[in-house]
Design an enzyme around this catalytic site. Structure first.
Site, PDB file in Angstrom:
ATOM      1  N   THR A 115       1.013  -1.090  -0.072  1.00 31.32           N
ATOM      2  CA  THR A 115      -0.060  -0.047   0.175  1.00 31.32           C
ATOM      3  C   THR A 115       1.109   1.060  -0.064  1.00 31.32           C
ATOM      4  O   THR A 115       1.579   1.583   0.945  1.00 31.32           O
ATOM      5  CB  THR A 115      -1.130  -0.012   1.272  1.00 31.32           C
ATOM      6  OG1 THR A 115      -1.734  -1.135   1.203  1.00 31.32           O
ATOM      7  CG2 THR A 115      -1.704   1.092   1.336  1.00 31.32           C
ATOM      8  N   LYS A 190      -7.113   1.591  -3.577  1.00 22.26           N
ATOM      9  CA  LYS A 190      -6.831   1.156  -1.983  1.00 22.26           C
ATOM     10  C   LYS A 190      -7.044   2.355  -1.013  1.00 22.26           C
ATOM     11  O   LYS A 190      -7.663   2.170   0.053  1.00 22.26           O
ATOM     12  CB  LYS A 190      -5.542   0.725  -1.932  1.00 22.26           C
ATOM     13  CG  LYS A 190      -4.977   0.186  -0.295  1.00 22.26           C
ATOM     14  CD  LYS A 190      -5.848  -0.981   0.157  1.00 22.26           C
ATOM     15  CE  LYS A 190      -5.495  -1.185   1.364  1.00 22.26           C
ATOM     16  NZ  LYS A 190      -4.296  -2.023   1.692  1.00 22.26           N
ATOM     17  N   LYS A 258      -0.240   5.174   8.383  1.00 17.48           N
ATOM     18  CA  LYS A 258       0.609   5.559   7.139  1.00 17.48           C
ATOM     19  C   LYS A 258      -0.642   5.647   5.932  1.00 17.48           C
ATOM     20  O   LYS A 258      -0.222   6.489   4.980  1.00 17.48           O
ATOM     21  CB  LYS A 258       1.448   4.222   7.091  1.00 17.48           C
ATOM     22  CG  LYS A 258       2.453   4.384   5.679  1.00 17.48           C
ATOM     23  CD  LYS A 258       1.895   3.541   4.665  1.00 17.48           C
ATOM     24  CE  LYS A 258       2.011   2.112   4.993  1.00 17.48           C
ATOM     25  NZ  LYS A 258       1.820   1.396   3.524  1.00 17.48           N
TER      26      LYS A 258
END
Length: 311
Positions: A115, A190, A258
């Protein structure tokens, strides 16, 4: 972004065949079982991990081979896969004299399950093109359990022909593999996923907090509303553990922060307004400040209980 799309779960008439030889870079909580599925399916798998002992452990368990560098792992592979921590980690295994690109054969594809940002995907794709390689950004959803059970959802961006060649291999650890557009589309999808999850977990936390303050039997309440319009994966899978105050598992708060940072940075670039996401990101910052860095993302309810200790 192009309108090109393809999916292993919708409209595919024939399953794409897996490749014979793969390299897998990064054996964390996700990559370790993902690479394991490939080995158990009979593929010739070479693994690389920054901590070499982890790669040795994997090879002992699954019978594959280890490599000292990403370049060595990628040499001769039909497909190179990676699942590392962030943009910088990705660059470190891709670029340089010992990076994967240096060992890959022209025409092969690098599939990134990290990711990461859409920008790093586009940058690495441009560098791949210079070497006559393909780059597919392919972040996953489903967590550690999905990786272990081979039921991940994979969101992809890249060249359609390269995607089709890779798809059969990805399906060995995924329930759904979908091409959503050009390089970067997977990472953007995502981000959408993480924005949805952040809002749902905060809403579920507030609902449980409210119900407990109202004196309701929240186990029974979640059971009944879980059969209606409020139902969600988070309610079914995290509601019970939130009631029990269990958070020592799952997708860590540090990782979620994050990811949300990537979402908020991209929103600044494209002009999207994300007020709820920004607020939930701050709440996760509170969880970190309270020592819950490695807690599951459902620990937003823990934050509420710390602020309101009567629960």
């Amino acid at each position: 972004m192009s309108d090109t799309s393809a999916s292993s779960s919708a409209g595919a008439t024939q399953r794409a065949a897996p490749v014979a030889r793969v390299a897998f870079l990064g054996l964390g909580v996700m990559g370790y079982p993902m690479a394991g599925h490939l080995a158990k399916s009979g593929l010739d798998v070479t693994v690389y991990n920054r901590t070499a002992s982890r790669a040795t452990q994997w090879a002992s368990e699954y019978g594959g081979r280890t490599a000292f560098t990403p370049r060595d792992a990628a040499r001769g592979a039909d497909l190179v896969l990676a699942c590392v921590g962030n943009d910088d980690d990705l660059r470190s295994v891709v670029l340089g004299d010992e990076g994967a690109f240096a060992g890959m054969t022209a025409g092969t594809a690098f599939v990134d399950h990290t990711t990461a940002s859409a920008n790093v995907a586009r940058d690495l794709s441009a560098l791949a093109t210079e070497r006559a390689l393909h780059f597919i950004d392919a972040p996953v959803s489903g967590g550690q359990a999905g990786a272990q059970n081979g039921t991940l959802t994979i969101m992809c961006g890249g060249d359609p022909a390269a995607f089709e060649r890779a798809r059969g291999t990805l399906e060995l650890y995924a329930a759904a593999v979908t091409l959503l557009g050009d390089v970067g589309a997977g990472q953007l999808a995502k981000m959408v996923n993480q924005i949805c999850i952040a809002g749902m977990i905060q809403g579920l936390s507030e609902a449980i907090h409210f119900g407990q303050r109202a004196g309701l039997d929240m186990a029974r309440v979640l059971d009944v509303i879980g059969k209606g319009a409020a139902a969600s994966w988070q309610m079914t899978n995290r509601g019970p553990t939130m009631l029990e105050g269990k958070f020592d598992f799952g997708f860590a708060v540090d990782w979620m922060r994050k990811d949300l940072g990537i979402c908020l940075d991209e929103a600044k670039r494209n002009g999207a307004s994300l007020p709820v996401t920004a607020l939930v990101d701050q709440f996760y910052g509170d969880v970190q400040a309270l020592g819950g860095n490695r807690f599951d993302t459902s620990s937003l309810i823990w934050r509420l209980r710390r602020v309101n200790p009567a629960d």
